[in-house]
Design a protein around this motif. Structure first.
Motif, PDB file in Angstrom:
ATOM      1  N   ALA A  38      16.470  40.629 -13.178  1.00  9.74           N
ATOM      2  CA  ALA A  38      15.227  41.394 -13.262  1.00  9.74           C
ATOM      3  C   ALA A  38      15.000  41.852 -14.695  1.00  9.74           C
ATOM      4  O   ALA A  38      15.944  42.097 -15.442  1.00  9.74           O
ATOM      5  CB  ALA A  38      15.290  42.602 -12.338  1.00  9.74           C
ATOM      6  N   SER A 155      10.032  43.698 -12.858  1.00 13.45           N
ATOM      7  CA  SER A 155      10.161  42.522 -11.980  1.00 13.45           C
ATOM      8  C   SER A 155       9.682  42.826 -10.567  1.00 13.45           C
ATOM      9  O   SER A 155       9.087  41.978  -9.902  1.00 13.45           O
ATOM     10  CB  SER A 155      11.610  42.032 -11.943  1.00 13.45           C
ATOM     11  OG  SER A 155      11.894  41.269 -13.093  1.00 13.45           O
ATOM     12  N   ASP A 179      13.094  35.990 -13.220  1.00 10.47           N
ATOM     13  CA  ASP A 179      13.083  36.598 -11.892  1.00 10.47           C
ATOM     14  C   ASP A 179      12.489  35.667 -10.839  1.00 10.47           C
ATOM     15  O   ASP A 179      12.427  35.996  -9.660  1.00 10.47           O
ATOM     16  CB  ASP A 179      12.340  37.940 -11.899  1.00 10.47           C
ATOM     17  CG  ASP A 179      10.949  37.843 -12.528  1.00 10.47           C
ATOM     18  OD1 ASP A 179      10.424  36.721 -12.684  1.00 10.47           O
ATOM     19  OD2 ASP A 179      10.399  38.902 -12.868  1.00 10.47           O
TER      20      ASP A 179
END
Length: 199
Positions: A38, A155, A179
């Motif tokens: 992320a 993210s 991501d």
């Protein structure tokens, strides 16, 4: 992706509520979606020297720091109400984030002031940075004594935006970021963030 957020943080309690939410919920939702990495914004409790940041990240082998923010002291100004400066820069590919900050600070010092004042900036420490991290590392940082918040919301918001019905970003040639979501997402939606009674 352009994201507009309206969240009123009018007290330390409201900020603590957001931090409590952001330190757990986004990571949990990203795990449910089988996301492995992320984009996270990590904020420290107080300015830390670059060496401390390198030690903190040294064992996790993260991707390079993308954005870094640091506090500097203007040593030629003795007034504490005007001598503290915050600089933020996006790190160029292949460059060290401290070098990128130093270049920005040098440029501001050379061009942003009257050279006769002899302004000199001394770094007090890094206060925040943005980086791609494994989700487990986001959790680890949220439990670290130096870290106020490791926030994987960038993210998480990309995931939410990519799932909205108004998403227009499903272009065949779009690059997927780390991501797993498109590099270009166009959407309009409203996201609920808990109020101050969140526990």
């Amino acid at each position: 992706m352009k994201v507009e957020m309206d969240y009123s943080l009018q007290s330390g309690k409201a900020l603590a509520v957001y931090a409590s939410w952001a330190s757990t919920y986004p990571v949990a939702e990203l795990r449910k979606a089988d996301v492995k990495q992320a984009l996270a914004v990590v904020t420290f409790n107080q300015p830390v020297p670059p060496d401390e940041l390198k030690r903190l990240l040294g064992h996790v082998k993260p991707l390079p720091v993308e954005i870094v923010k640091a506090v500097y002291l203007d040593v030629s100004d003795l007034d504490p109400s005007t001598n503290v400066w915050t600089f933020q820069t996006q790190t160029e590919i292949g460059r060290d984030y401290v070098e990128s900050l130093d270049d920005l600070v040098d440029d501001v010092a050379a061009n942003g002031f009257d050279r006769k004042t002899g302004q000199h900036f001394k770094m007090q420490g890094i206060v925040a940075f943005t980086i791609w991290l494994p989700l487990d590392t986001v959790d680890t940082l949220n439990n670290h004594e130096l870290v106020y918040l490791a926030d994987a919301s960038p993210s998480y918001l990309r995931m939410v935006a990519s799932e909205t019905k108004t998403n227009q970003g499903s272009f065949a040639k779009n690059e997927l970021l780390r991501d797993g979501f498109s590099s270009h997402i166009y959407t309009s939606s409203t996201m609920f963030i808990p109020s101050s009674d969140y526990s």
